[in-house]
Scaffold this motif. Sequence first.
Motif, PDB file in Angstrom:
ATOM      1  N   PHE A   1       0.966  -1.113  -0.041  1.00 51.76           N
ATOM      2  CA  PHE A   1      -0.081   0.062  -0.221  1.00 51.76           C
ATOM      3  C   PHE A   1       0.728   1.231  -0.038  1.00 51.76           C
TER       4      PHE A   1
ATOM      5  N   ASN B   1       0.784   1.359  -5.137  1.00 54.12           N
ATOM      6  CA  ASN B   1      -0.266   2.049  -4.068  1.00 54.12           C
ATOM      7  C   ASN B   1      -1.406   2.932  -4.497  1.00 54.12           C
TER       8      ASN B   1
ATOM      9  N   GLN C   1      -7.545  -7.605  -2.825  1.00 57.34           N
ATOM     10  CA  GLN C   1      -7.414  -6.201  -2.667  1.00 57.34           C
ATOM     11  C   GLN C   1      -6.205  -6.018  -1.620  1.00 57.34           C
TER      12      GLN C   1
ATOM     13  N   SER D   1      -5.252  -3.054   1.643  1.00 58.51           N
ATOM     14  CA  SER D   1      -5.926  -2.370   2.298  1.00 58.51           C
ATOM     15  C   SER D   1      -5.448  -1.209   2.909  1.00 58.51           C
ATOM     16  N   PRO D   2      -5.900   0.121   2.987  1.00 56.11           N
ATOM     17  CA  PRO D   2      -5.350   1.165   3.382  1.00 56.11           C
ATOM     18  C   PRO D   2      -4.729   1.325   4.952  1.00 56.11           C
TER      19      PRO D   2
ATOM     20  N   THR E   1      -8.386   5.104   0.151  1.00 56.00           N
ATOM     21  CA  THR E   1      -7.482   4.532  -0.677  1.00 56.00           C
ATOM     22  C   THR E   1      -6.761   5.907  -1.646  1.00 56.00           C
ATOM     23  N   ARG E   2      -5.618   5.517  -1.824  1.00 56.75           N
ATOM     24  CA  ARG E   2      -4.808   6.607  -2.603  1.00 56.75           C
ATOM     25  C   ARG E   2      -5.478   6.740  -4.012  1.00 56.75           C
ATOM     26  N   GLU E   3      -6.299   5.694  -4.484  1.00 54.24           N
ATOM     27  CA  GLU E   3      -7.089   5.952  -5.844  1.00 54.24           C
ATOM     28  C   GLU E   3      -8.107   6.712  -5.742  1.00 54.24           C
TER      29      GLU E   3
ATOM     30  N   TYR F   1     -13.845   4.706  -6.809  1.00 53.30           N
ATOM     31  CA  TYR F   1     -13.900   4.932  -5.382  1.00 53.30           C
ATOM     32  C   TYR F   1     -14.649   5.957  -5.048  1.00 53.30           C
TER      33      TYR F   1
ATOM     34  N   GLU G   1     -13.366   1.336   1.889  1.00 45.90           N
ATOM     35  CA  GLU G   1     -13.060   0.678   0.427  1.00 45.90           C
ATOM     36  C   GLU G   1     -11.522   0.336   0.618  1.00 45.90           C
ATOM     37  N   TYR G   2     -11.292  -0.702  -0.002  1.00 46.72           N
ATOM     38  CA  TYR G   2      -9.994  -1.094  -0.263  1.00 46.72           C
ATOM     39  C   TYR G   2      -9.507  -1.123  -1.636  1.00 46.72           C
ATOM     40  N   SER G   3      -8.269  -0.947  -1.842  1.00 42.05           N
ATOM     41  CA  SER G   3      -7.779  -0.791  -3.263  1.00 42.05           C
ATOM     42  C   SER G   3      -7.928  -2.161  -3.914  1.00 42.05           C
TER      43      SER G   3
END
Length: 467
Positions: free
Chosen positions: A57, A63, A266, A268-269, A279-281, A333, A346-348
């Motif tokens: 992450f 990430n 996925q 996780s943050p 998330t970074r997205e 997202y 939310e997970y990436s």
Amino acid sequence: MKYIKIYPWIIGTLLLCVACEDFVEVELPNHKITSETVFHSDETARSAMQGIYNQLFNTSFANGGIQSVTFLSGVSADNFQLTTNVQEIREFGQNNITADNASNLSLWAGAYNVIYMVNSLLEGIENTPDLSEDVKRNLEGEAKFVRAFSYFYLTNLYREVPLILQTDYQQNAVAPRDAQAAVYDQIVLDLYDAIELLPETYTTGERTRPNRYAAMAFMARVYLYVGDWQQAAAMSSQVISQASLYELLPNLDDLFLANSREAIWQISPLGWGGDFTHTREGNLFIQNATDNTPVALSNDFIEVWEDPQDLRWNHWIALFEGEGENLYYAYKYKVSYDASGGAITEYSMVMRLAEQYLIRAEARARMGNTAGAIEDLDKIRERAGTPLLAVVQPNPSPDELLNLLLAERRKELFGEWGHRWLDLRRFENAVPLEEKEVADWQATDWWYPIPQEERNKNPQLSQNEGY
């Protein structure tokens, strides 16, 4: 090459994996943790593996941030337009990357940082008698899965790359590039080991630690990329058949939630290590009046949405009405920023079930099974609320079918892990890149340059053509 001089006994210090991107100058910690301590119990060994997931992450390539595969490869393709003047980022959008580009260096180094950590863990669990057999099997399977995953992106971005499978710093520092076929052979070996070692279930209930079907799903993608259509279809079929674990969710807003039933794997943050839960997205793509978001969806991408009834248009694309300019942005997202320290919602998303239908559709199409390919594509189109190909175009030519598939992949997978960039290269379709207004496209641009800083340190590293 920038390899981390982190010995196996240090891995316990990475359990929370602070978000430091440059691990080159790692000082020995005051509180030394020996390998015997880290791998003395099942619990601490699992924590070491969790540290690697946390690092995924935080490290650049994985990430979802501005130096990730998702962003940089997305910008290299034709789905995005940049709203920033930062030159090192603009080089990706212009398909004119210089060998000393700092983002390119971070992309490369981040992947090798993870690989080094994985190799360190594999050596640690191999050399200890203290772990239970089940934990040992699980950790080896997870580690080899992550290594295969990391090498997949390295070889698909840089083609020939050094194949590093151990932690000998002196050997690693002068390792030459290996042929892409050799890298793929190792990816397949690691994934077959992972399939054999990993359980069918998600052991913690979280889809952040891969199971056997995650390894199969990734193997399906690998076989697709190397042109083994039969094996690609077989692997994806095994994943698709697991109805107790996976389904195409009818509500598109639920897909990117933590542990959604469409998720195969996925990130996780949790790796933030603090109060941030987004998330970074989400932070990168969502446009608003206060954040300087560096990217928006391109006009060309917006124009491909011919059907306004497509649910993906309504749920995954949003409009920001700014001063003098309206920008469409990726809205898969929904959380841009959250520092509440509350539950992570939310997970990436790294792999999900829809891609498996698209993999099998392409494999079937390339084997001449038009009906089967259309059946799989229509699973995605039905969920999106668009007309079924079986009704509106039941007998496409082979070329028409592949074009339909490429278009469907573009709509379904935009903003996820550089799929569009890698797809255009796989389909040998440079036309969208030649037509980009800002691009300076050359045939050699399919591969990113080997970072010059790495070549300065390792004279054995050759450069890709065109740089």
